[in-house]
Design a protein around this motif. Structure first.
Motif, mmCIF file in Angstrom:
data_model
loop_
_atom_site.group_PDB
_atom_site.id
_atom_site.type_symbol
_atom_site.label_atom_id
_atom_site.label_comp_id
_atom_site.label_asym_id
_atom_site.label_seq_id
_atom_site.Cartn_x
_atom_site.Cartn_y
_atom_site.Cartn_z
ATOM 1 N N ASP A 1 0.875 -1.292 0.065
ATOM 2 C CA ASP A 1 0.119 -0.025 0.016
ATOM 3 C C ASP A 1 0.780 1.245 0.052
ATOM 4 N N LEU A 2 0.485 2.348 -0.583
ATOM 5 C CA LEU A 2 1.098 3.549 -0.637
ATOM 6 C C LEU A 2 0.081 4.661 -0.423
ATOM 7 N N ASN A 3 0.386 5.723 0.518
ATOM 8 C CA ASN A 3 -0.684 6.810 0.644
ATOM 9 C C ASN A 3 -0.006 8.231 0.915
ATOM 10 N N ASP A 4 -0.557 9.064 0.381
ATOM 11 C CA ASP A 4 -0.168 10.295 0.507
ATOM 12 C C ASP A 4 -0.520 10.995 1.887
ATOM 13 N N ASN A 5 0.457 11.484 2.727
ATOM 14 C CA ASN A 5 0.215 11.894 3.961
ATOM 15 C C ASN A 5 -0.239 13.417 4.113
ATOM 16 N N GLY A 6 -0.257 13.866 3.030
ATOM 17 C CA GLY A 6 -0.947 15.337 2.919
ATOM 18 C C GLY A 6 0.202 16.321 3.619
ATOM 19 N N ASP A 7 1.434 15.996 3.811
ATOM 20 C CA ASP A 7 2.159 16.885 4.657
ATOM 21 C C ASP A 7 3.410 16.800 3.837
ATOM 22 N N GLY A 8 3.497 16.255 2.400
ATOM 23 C CA GLY A 8 4.702 16.409 1.893
ATOM 24 C C GLY A 8 5.331 14.921 2.003
ATOM 25 N N THR A 9 4.924 14.063 2.918
ATOM 26 C CA THR A 9 5.579 12.721 3.080
ATOM 27 C C THR A 9 4.569 11.623 2.434
ATOM 28 N N ALA A 10 4.941 10.318 2.495
ATOM 29 C CA ALA A 10 4.148 9.259 1.997
ATOM 30 C C ALA A 10 4.484 8.198 2.854
ATOM 31 N N THR A 11 3.317 7.317 3.165
ATOM 32 C CA THR A 11 3.608 6.029 3.911
ATOM 33 C C THR A 11 3.645 4.996 2.855
ATOM 34 N N LEU A 12 4.687 4.143 3.158
ATOM 35 C CA LEU A 12 4.648 2.932 2.280
ATOM 36 C C LEU A 12 4.352 1.621 3.266
ATOM 37 N N THR A 13 3.491 0.655 2.895
ATOM 38 C CA THR A 13 3.524 -0.509 3.555
ATOM 39 C C THR A 13 4.171 -1.686 2.773
ATOM 40 N N LEU A 14 5.040 -2.166 3.148
ATOM 41 C CA LEU A 14 5.954 -3.141 2.371
ATOM 42 C C LEU A 14 6.089 -4.697 2.989
ATOM 43 N N THR A 15 6.029 -5.601 2.161
ATOM 44 C CA THR A 15 6.495 -6.921 2.898
ATOM 45 C C THR A 15 7.683 -6.956 2.349
ATOM 46 N N ILE A 16 8.622 -7.441 3.099
ATOM 47 C CA ILE A 16 10.172 -7.244 2.813
ATOM 48 C C ILE A 16 10.508 -8.802 3.079
ATOM 49 N N TYR A 17 11.241 -9.318 1.939
ATOM 50 C CA TYR A 17 12.158 -10.748 1.816
ATOM 51 C C TYR A 17 13.437 -10.385 1.966
ATOM 52 N N THR A 18 14.084 -11.005 2.949
ATOM 53 C CA THR A 18 15.436 -10.524 3.199
ATOM 54 C C THR A 18 16.084 -12.024 3.571
ATOM 55 N N PRO A 19 16.950 -12.463 2.390
ATOM 56 C CA PRO A 19 17.759 -13.473 2.858
ATOM 57 C C PRO A 19 18.412 -13.759 4.026
ATOM 58 N N GLY A 20 17.950 -14.834 4.588
ATOM 59 C CA GLY A 20 18.644 -15.079 6.082
ATOM 60 C C GLY A 20 18.019 -14.927 7.288
ATOM 61 N N ILE A 21 16.795 -13.989 7.029
ATOM 62 C CA ILE A 21 15.720 -13.908 8.213
ATOM 63 C C ILE A 21 14.325 -14.056 7.650
ATOM 64 N N ASP A 22 13.366 -14.038 8.582
ATOM 65 C CA ASP A 22 12.172 -14.200 8.236
ATOM 66 C C ASP A 22 11.508 -12.787 7.653
ATOM 67 N N ASN A 23 10.469 -13.161 6.626
ATOM 68 C CA ASN A 23 10.178 -11.692 6.078
ATOM 69 C C ASN A 23 9.127 -10.939 6.947
ATOM 70 N N ILE A 24 9.105 -9.796 6.786
ATOM 71 C CA ILE A 24 8.477 -8.697 7.791
ATOM 72 C C ILE A 24 7.349 -7.929 7.032
ATOM 73 N N THR A 25 6.563 -7.101 7.685
ATOM 74 C CA THR A 25 5.633 -6.253 7.169
ATOM 75 C C THR A 25 6.020 -5.022 7.857
ATOM 76 N N SER A 26 6.261 -3.944 7.026
ATOM 77 C CA SER A 26 6.945 -2.855 7.516
ATOM 78 C C SER A 26 6.111 -1.601 6.926
ATOM 79 N N HIS A 27 6.003 -0.462 7.992
ATOM 80 C CA HIS A 27 5.169 0.688 7.685
ATOM 81 C C HIS A 27 6.241 1.761 7.646
ATOM 82 N N GLN A 28 6.781 2.299 6.405
ATOM 83 C CA GLN A 28 7.828 3.285 6.317
ATOM 84 C C GLN A 28 7.159 4.578 5.981
ATOM 85 N N ILE A 29 7.951 5.604 6.548
ATOM 86 C CA ILE A 29 7.707 7.113 6.219
ATOM 87 C C ILE A 29 8.647 7.614 5.012
#
Length: 459
Positions: A106-134
């Motif tokens: 998901d990707l959303n405009d925060n209205g203040d010049g920033t955006a929020t990304l919702t990512l499912t991240i697959y990294t070799p060597g560790i479990d995948n995570i879901t992360s919300h980033q600004i």
């Protein structure tokens, strides 16, 4: 559980993906630098995650795609610290090479010049995570990334795993660098590109030797050249340890035919480069490390005595050249003091060789004075000793007039010393043309001034 993109390779799909990548690059070039519209910025983010999908092909063009989306001042923040542009590229490239990627949920405009990304991240060597980033923007590119508070720890673990993968790449290059020092006379020339690649320009080397030797990157290069010149041998022992912070190694050194045994050493890695190096303080190898530094330095001093009647050290000669280029910087003040600076560095028997002829001391002084008077100068990119007692120098020459576009490039030169001063300069083959063009532009100028002065006197 580690989840990677292991879908069956489909050449047709890859052709489509390349077509998408080309379209994305076109969109980047048209919009990234010229239009800060949030909708366009968010579309660029979507395109980026569509292309960087964990495939081998994505790893190949990762750096190009990253450059199009992220600002050169980008910072990725996490609880343990932050990554700059180069560090992030190194970390994510290493993960991408292993099949790592992220799905944009998901990707959303925060209205203040920033955006929020919702990512499912697959990294070799560790479990995948879901992360919300600004994501914060500047000049149409992402300049700052941080996870929301509740996701910060998982985001940090993911980044540290990527850093560890990157550091393993640094460790591989370090092993290749050490392998160059096998006793062959050209060991340093083989190792130098790797040294430039893995060590930070601000490298600090910590040891207990009182002499001002091998304390920084330039000092290490001089030390390594001396190590190579005497055909000493370095052997990397098994058991190299790599983490997200450091590299620990044990190296056996044979100096002047004497086996000094293995010395445990540790390097701190930051942003994909080794920034600090010392003996491993968790062992009792500090004295062995100091002995290694001082014994090779002593060999270097012997070389210096043989090549300089005044016994001026190798380090002092190279520092003299560095100081010269620091002063001659293209400013009006540099032009005023040029003659004095030139005389301190160059021998009166100086010969500067170029295609079609050579310049003696007086002609070189006149030609280079002309360059300075017109704002020309050269940046010293690198200088180090060769095994034959000469020094290799890389310059970026900034010319003036109609040849500025031809000479604003790297020029590789070899310099010879006599009595502690530069007595001969010539270029290697790849640099001959711009070096010669520079001389052709500058030499006639002082001669024409002399001719005009003579004509005026006669009149």
């Amino acid at each position: 559980m580690v989840i990677l993109n292991n879908s069956v390779y489909d050449p047709t799909a890859f052709i489509d993906r390349l077509s998408i990548s080309s379209s994305i690059c076109s969109t980047f070039s048209q919009n990234s630098y010229m239009n800060n519209n949030m909708l366009e910025q968010m579309q660029i983010i979507r395109n980026y995650f569509d292309v960087i999908d964990g495939s081998p092909e994505a790893a190949e063009y990762f750096k190009e795609a990253f450059e199009k989306l992220f600002h050169k001042d980008v910072v990725f923040q996490y609880p343990e610290g932050e990554l700059n542009y180069d560090g992030t590229v190194a970390a994510f490239q290493a993960a991408s090479n292993k099949g790592g990627y992220a799905d944009l949920v998901d990707l959303n405009d925060n209205g203040d010049g920033t955006a929020t990304l919702t990512l499912t991240i697959y990294t070799p060597g560790i479990d995948n995570i879901t992360s919300h980033q600004i994501a914060h923007f500047r000049d149409g590119k992402v300049v700052r990334v941080r996870a929301i508070d509740s996701d910060a720890n998982d985001f940090g673990k993911m980044l540290q795993q990527c850093i560890s993968l990157s550091n393993k790449e640094v460790a591989k290059k370090y092993a290749k660098m050490i392998a160059c020092f096998d006793g062959s006379p050209d060991a340093y020339s083989k190792a130098k590109p790797l040294i430039d690649d893995i060590f930070d320009r601000d490298l600090v080397i910590d040891h207990g030797v009182e002499q001002k030797v091998c304390k920084d990157l330039d000092g290490f290069k001089e030390w390594a050249a001396a190590f190579s010149a005497k055909q000493n041998v370095a052997i990397l022992e098994e058991g190299m340890e790599v983490t997200s912070v450091f590299l620990r190694v044990a190296i056996q050194n044979i100096v002047d035919g004497v086996d000094q045994g293995a010395v445990s050493q540790i390097g701190i890695i930051k942003d994909g480069k080794i920034v600090y190096w010392s003996a491993d303080s968790s062992t009792s190898d500090e004295m062995g490390f100091d002995h290694l530094i001082s014994s090779v330095a002593a060999q270097g001093e012997v070389m210096s005595v043989n090549s300089s009647k005044k016994s001026q050290s190798m380090s002092e000669q190279l520092q003299m050249v560095r100081d010269y280029f620091d002063v001659i910087n293209g400013s009006p003040e540099a032009a005023e003091c040029f003659s004095e600076a030139f005389s301190k560095v160059h021998h009166k028997d100086l010969t500067v060789e170029f295609p079609g002829g050579e310049l003696n001391y007086d002609d070189s002084l006149a030609a280079f004075q002309t360059i300075c008077n017109n704002g020309g100068y050269a940046d010293l990119v690198d200088i180090h000793w060769n095994s034959d007692g000469t020094a290799a120098m890389t310059l970026k020459v900034h010319m003036f007039g109609n040849l500025s576009s031809d000479t604003d490039k790297l020029s590789h030169r070899v310099i010879h010393f006599r009595d502690g001063k530069v007595v001969r300069v010539h270029t290697i083959d790849s640099s001959v043309e711009p070096f010669g063009l520079m001389k052709q532009q500058c030499i006639p100028i002082p001669k024409q001034k002399t001719a005009n002065k003579y004509a005026n006197t006669m009149a």
